[in-house]
Scaffold this motif. Structure first.
Motif, mmCIF file in Angstrom:
data_model
loop_
_atom_site.group_PDB
_atom_site.id
_atom_site.type_symbol
_atom_site.label_atom_id
_atom_site.label_comp_id
_atom_site.label_asym_id
_atom_site.label_seq_id
_atom_site.Cartn_x
_atom_site.Cartn_y
_atom_site.Cartn_z
ATOM 1 N N HIS A 1 121.270 115.275 17.133
ATOM 2 C CA HIS A 1 120.836 116.664 16.962
ATOM 3 C C HIS A 1 120.654 117.278 18.338
ATOM 4 N N ASP A 2 120.598 118.601 18.356
ATOM 5 C CA ASP A 2 120.266 119.284 19.599
ATOM 6 C C ASP A 2 119.312 120.416 19.259
ATOM 7 N N GLU A 3 119.105 121.334 20.202
ATOM 8 C CA GLU A 3 118.106 122.374 19.968
ATOM 9 C C GLU A 3 118.499 123.340 18.854
ATOM 10 N N VAL A 4 119.773 123.340 18.480
ATOM 11 C CA VAL A 4 120.213 124.230 17.408
ATOM 12 C C VAL A 4 119.979 123.595 16.038
ATOM 13 N N GLY A 5 120.143 122.300 15.969
ATOM 14 C CA GLY A 5 119.965 121.622 14.689
ATOM 15 C C GLY A 5 120.788 120.358 14.577
ATOM 16 N N LEU A 6 121.248 120.129 13.363
ATOM 17 C CA LEU A 6 121.970 118.905 13.026
ATOM 18 C C LEU A 6 123.367 118.864 13.648
ATOM 19 N N ILE A 7 123.813 117.667 13.995
ATOM 20 C CA ILE A 7 125.204 117.469 14.406
ATOM 21 C C ILE A 7 125.775 116.355 13.539
ATOM 22 N N LEU A 8 126.768 116.676 12.730
ATOM 23 C CA LEU A 8 127.313 115.666 11.824
ATOM 24 C C LEU A 8 128.571 115.023 12.396
ATOM 25 N N PRO A 9 128.659 113.693 12.292
ATOM 26 C CA PRO A 9 129.915 113.032 12.642
ATOM 27 C C PRO A 9 130.974 113.472 11.619
#
Length: 479
Positions: free
Chosen positions: A270-278
């Motif tokens: 994740h980062d400051e924006v939100g979720l990061i999906l593979p």
RNA sequence: CGGGACAUGGCUCAGCUUGGUAGAGCGCUUCGCUUGGGACGAAGAGGUCGCAGGUUCAAAUCCUGCUGUCCCGACCA
């Protein structure tokens, strides 16, 4: 809906992301959550991949009931001791007190063994290798979305073997299946290791685990595989006649992963924006946003959007097109970024003229305009692979940066009291260490990793002695 | 289960100290004007202030209990 994700230093990253990305919502029942479509689609994606892996290794799916007679649980002494406090019990049904209470399964070892004892009679019936996809309930003191809920979804594999050797192989095979799933699909690197006696499954001889490191420096037990020995076989009298015509108890295993894996994705990427999906687990890998203009004919832009969608789908890429009008593209951009969708394609009237699109990748938040439509499919396919690889690499680097070798308690304290992460050490096996970890650092021995790195002359963290008997361990604060 | 914080419209929150019967922004609806990164204007709809008691002429506000959420511990996939 459009609330922004809080700063990365927030202590409630997990719930912020889970709620904002619409993965889950709180339910009216304490400790339980509702898994929303975006979250459930991730689970389905994990299920689909893992189910195939389970079947490819010779297991069959079955289903056992939710309710377990309370007496079953009590047949295995350590098992009942481990689970009794966290069981929900049904005492009434049909308006009457039940003569025998039913436990809502916290795991299905007991009821499955009850059935196994009926089904196994000869070595010819072995191995028996079953799996079930189910919900289970454990009444937890403190719950967190996905990482620990009272009810959760999981798969539990249960197998019977003629020899301990074969059962041990099964245990190792399945923990490796999990490692494969975590690393190559969820892009979450894990250490395979053995649990200490105090951390192993109630009723197992030995528990193997996959331990992952989350971005906040805490470890996460992401899956387990247990060598049950003959403990349950003896409790439930699951016996078979061997080829030498001897009556023997079966050797058993069980193994499981749960919706906690979604928590691992959230806290691992994740980062400051939100979720990061593979890309491999994302419900859809690409979202197409057509730039629509009100009171104008948008059909050319929309047609192009659907055309691109169809072209990408032919290459096996899953695509969603968001053609809602009345909602500005900026809001859509933000929504899909919060939801972690790997790639965004933007197509508008201007792009149409130039036969191009704008492309945005979520993992590094880069944006490139003027990408030609010629060869776009191949480009996106490669980009998805690159994102998948990058996420794993990034997580591996993070783990490496946050793993420190420690020779003594002082060095350990530095690691645990600063940024967190894994501390790698040698240990003489004295349980005193576990007591110190728990009381002074709220940490634990996560596992005795199968792949060791420390030299033979590395001293025991507790005693300072150097011995070939000392075992290598990974220590961390954990979820 | 201990310690802390919180609970007010769909969301984020103000109001509570000093009681007098509820507000803002965002979102939603309609219209207009806009439109390549979260537009603007106008007019509307929407809340028995988490639940249950108590004090009071009067409670969002004070008191008690309960429930839930978040954070920190103990317990655990």
């Amino acid at each position: 809906m459009t609330t922004k994700t809080k700063e990365a230093n927030s202590e409630s990253i997990l719930s912020d992301i889970a709620i904002n990305a619409e993965l889950a919502d709180y339910s009216p029942v304490k400790g339980c959550m509702v898994i929303r479509p975006h979250g459930y689609a991730i689970w389905e994606s994990i299920q689909k991949t893992l189910d195939k892996m389970i079947k490819d290794t010779g297991h069959e799916n079955a289903y056992f009931p939710l309710l377990v007679p309370e007496s079953f649980l009590q047949k295995e002494a350590e098992h009942v001791e481990g689970f009794a406090p966290e069981c929900a019990v049904v005492t009434q049904a049909g308006g009457k007190e039940l003569t025998e209470k039913y436990v809502v399964r916290p795991t299905s070892e007991t009821i499955i063994n009850h059935m196994f004892s009926k089904w196994v009679s000869s070595y010819r019936d072995l191995p028996l290798k079953l799996n079930q996809w189910a919900n289970v309930m454990r009444w937890e003191m403190r719950t967190r979305l996905f990482l620990r809920t009272s009810e959760f979804l999981w798969q539990e594999g249960h197998t019977c073997h003629a020899t301990h050797e074969e059962a041990k192989e099964e245990v190792i095979q399945m923990i490796n299946v999990y490692k494969d799933l975590l690393e190559n699909y969820l892009a979450v690197p894990v250490h395979i290791g053995e649990k200490t006696d105090s951390e192993k499954f109630a009723g197992a001889l030995d528990t193997f685990t996959i331990e992952a490191l989350m971005r906040d420096g805490k470890a996460l037990q992401a899956g387990t595989s247990h060598d049950l020995g003959q403990n349950f076989a003896k409790a439930f009298d699951t016996t078979f006649t061997s080829s030498e015509n001897k009556l023997e108890h079966v050797w058993q295993t069980s193994w499981g992963v749960s919706t906690r894996l979604i928590g691992a994705i959230i806290m691992g990427h994740h980062d400051e924006v939100g979720l990061i999906l593979p890309p491999k687990v994302s419900p859809y890998q690409v979202v197409i946003i057509p730039i629509l203009k009100k009171n104008m004919d948008n059909s050319a832009v929309l047609d192009k959007g659907y055309e691109i969608k169809s072209d990408l789908e032919k290459l096996g890429i899953s695509v969603k097109i968001d053609a809602r009008d009345q909602i500005s593209q900026g809001i859509k951009f933000n929504e899909y970024e919060q939801k972690g969708i790997p790639v965004r394609l933007v197509v508008g009237a201007r792009d149409l003229e130039n036969n191009q699109v704008e492309i945005h990748r979520r993992d590094i938040r880069s944006k490139e305009k003027g990408i030609s439509l010629d060869g776009l499919g191949e480009l996106v396919k490669n980009l998805l692979d690159e994102i998948q690889t990058n996420l794993l690499e990034r997580a591996k680097n993070f783990r490496q940066e946050n793993t420190k070798n420690v020779k003594n308690i002082e060095e350990l304290a530095e690691v645990l009291n600063s940024s967190g992460g894994f501390a790698r050490a040698k240990w003489n096996g004295d349980v005193e260490l576990e007591k110190i970890l728990k009381e002074k650092f709220s940490a634990s021995i996560r596992c005795l990793p199968l792949e060791t790195e420390l030299a033979d002359d590395y001293p025991c963290i507790l005693s300072g002695t150097i011995s070939s008997e000392n075992k290598e361990i990974l220590i961390a604060k954990a979820y």
